[in-house]
Design an enzyme around this catalytic site. Structure first.
Site, short mmCIF file in Angstrom:
data_model
loop_
_atom_site.label_atom_id
_atom_site.label_comp_id
_atom_site.label_asym_id
_atom_site.label_seq_id
_atom_site.Cartn_x
_atom_site.Cartn_y
_atom_site.Cartn_z
N GLY A 115 29.04 -35.01 -33.74
CA GLY A 115 28.95 -33.30 -34.47
C GLY A 115 28.95 -33.73 -36.10
N GLU A 138 27.38 -40.52 -27.95
CA GLU A 138 27.65 -39.73 -26.61
C GLU A 138 27.37 -40.32 -25.31
OE1 GLU A 138 27.17 -37.02 -30.03
OE2 GLU A 138 25.97 -38.57 -29.21
N ASP A 146 23.88 -34.20 -28.19
CA ASP A 146 23.88 -32.75 -28.44
C ASP A 146 23.67 -32.59 -29.83
OD1 ASP A 146 26.27 -33.39 -28.90
OD2 ASP A 146 27.29 -31.63 -28.11
#
Length: 369
Positions: A115, A138, A146
């Site tokens: 993130g 991830e 993502d």
């Protein structure tokens, strides 16, 4: 506006955002993502706003990513609601930063992963240092890259984005400069100087040209060459293959001929969850040419399907909870992940038939009622 986990200050035409969870390298919770997104929306109507600066507290880095440990804690109770909030606000935040009407500068010192990399990739101005350690890790926890990676990794040179997504490789500030994913390389010890100079600029006239000149003055000579630049040809060759099996076979041939990098890469890929490998490759193939909003909606659907997949919790357990680094993926073999299973991660039935990120098609994001 202050909170224990994130602080906001508006001073001298600058909006300052500080992530404040140094013990976990400023891992972002759903509440933090929501607060930041809403504050950015409020600042849009501030007529004196000229710049937003985002940084992280502590010595270890800017941001280690989303707080996935909380998903593990909620896996048997309330997981759907928590996941929808964490990913929904996280992706909405990335979209807001991408489309923000004034420059957004991110201090990407130390750890910048998941993130944190998503916010950095969305920003208009990125400063990296000799301490920067950037990654999309991830797959190590049975998930997928993502926070808009379908968009920003697909726009990196050649096949480097896919390589970073599948291998979870950690790269440097020099690599980010090479990739065009950062604009300024400077010493980690110059942040206090930079903040003071920015504040002085904000208290004066503050033009885009002045900001560019200030950042140019901060530019230092990289301490080492980009390793990715040297690997570009090999990465493009092996990762241009259409299937994971073909990528592995290509690397295996090179490793058999004595290519040490190919052997290291092959070994890393064989440790990843087979389901995540195949789904991530399909994600990148599907994301080419998609808009940012479409990529984020696709990833939102994928995220909700992954929270129903055992690999995610096994990966979080092995990496973040027990830390034994010995996950047992299910299924354990690539051949057991068929096309039907891969496609199932890209379909999600939202209650009421409305996607929670449907509004991202517009130029602005409205505050929720």
């Amino acid at each position: 506006m202050e909170s224990s986990e994130v602080s906001f200050q508006f001073a001298g035409r600058i909006g300052w955002i500080r992530l404040n969870r140094p013990r976990v390298i400023n891992a972002i919770t759903a509440e933090m993502a929501e607060k930041i997104a809403l504050q950015l929306e409020r600042w849009k109507i501030e007529p004196d706003l000229r710049l937003v600066v985002i940084s992280g507290e502590g010595e270890r880095g800017f941001c280690a990513g989303g707080d996935m440990a909380r998903l593990y804690e909620a896996r048997n109770s309330g997981i759907t609601e928590l996941a929808a909030r964490l990913f929904g606000w996280g992706y909405r935040l990335d979209y807001i930063v991408y489309r923000y009407p004034v420059p957004v500068l991110v201090w990407m010192d130390g750890v910048v992963m998941g993130g944190g990399a998503g916010i950095g990739s969305a920003a208009s101005h990125r400063i990296v240092t000799e301490r920067t350690k950037w990654a999309m890790p991830e797959l190590n926890i049975g998930f997928f890259p993502d926070v808009g990676s379908s968009y920003f990794l697909n726009r990196m040179p050649g096949r480097i984005g896919l390589y970073l997504a599948l291998t979870s490789s950690v790269i440097t500030g020099e690599d980010l400069l090479y990739l065009g994913a950062a604009e300024v390389y400077t010493s980690s010890g110059r942040w206090d100087e930079a903040k003071a100079n920015l504040q002085s600029l904000g208290e004066g006239g503050f033009t885009s040209r002045q900001l560019s000149e200030l950042l140019a003055q901060m530019q230092d000579k990289p301490t080492r060459p980009s390793r990715l630049a040297a690997l570009r040809e090999r990465i493009d060759d092996h990762f241009a293959r259409a299937t994971i099996e073909d990528i592995l076979a290509s690397l295996e041939r090179a490793a058999g001929e004595g290519d040490e990098w190919a052997w290291e890469t092959l070994t890393a890929l064989r440790q990843k969850p087979p389901t995540s490998l195949k789904v991530t490759l399909r994600q990148f193939q599907s994301g080419r040419g998609k808009s940012l909003a479409d990529c984020l909606r696709m990833e939102m659907d994928m995220s909700m399907n992954f929270v129903a997949h055992d690999d995610l919790y096994e990966g979080i357990r092995a990496v973040l909870i027990d830390k034994d680094r010995n996950p047992r993926w299910q299924p354990a073999e690539l051949g057991e992940v068929d096309e039907r299973r891969v496609q199932s991660f890209f379909r999600y039935d939202w209650p009421g038939g409305r996607h929670p990120l449907a509004e991202l098609a517009s130029e602005t994001v409205s505050l929720p009622e």
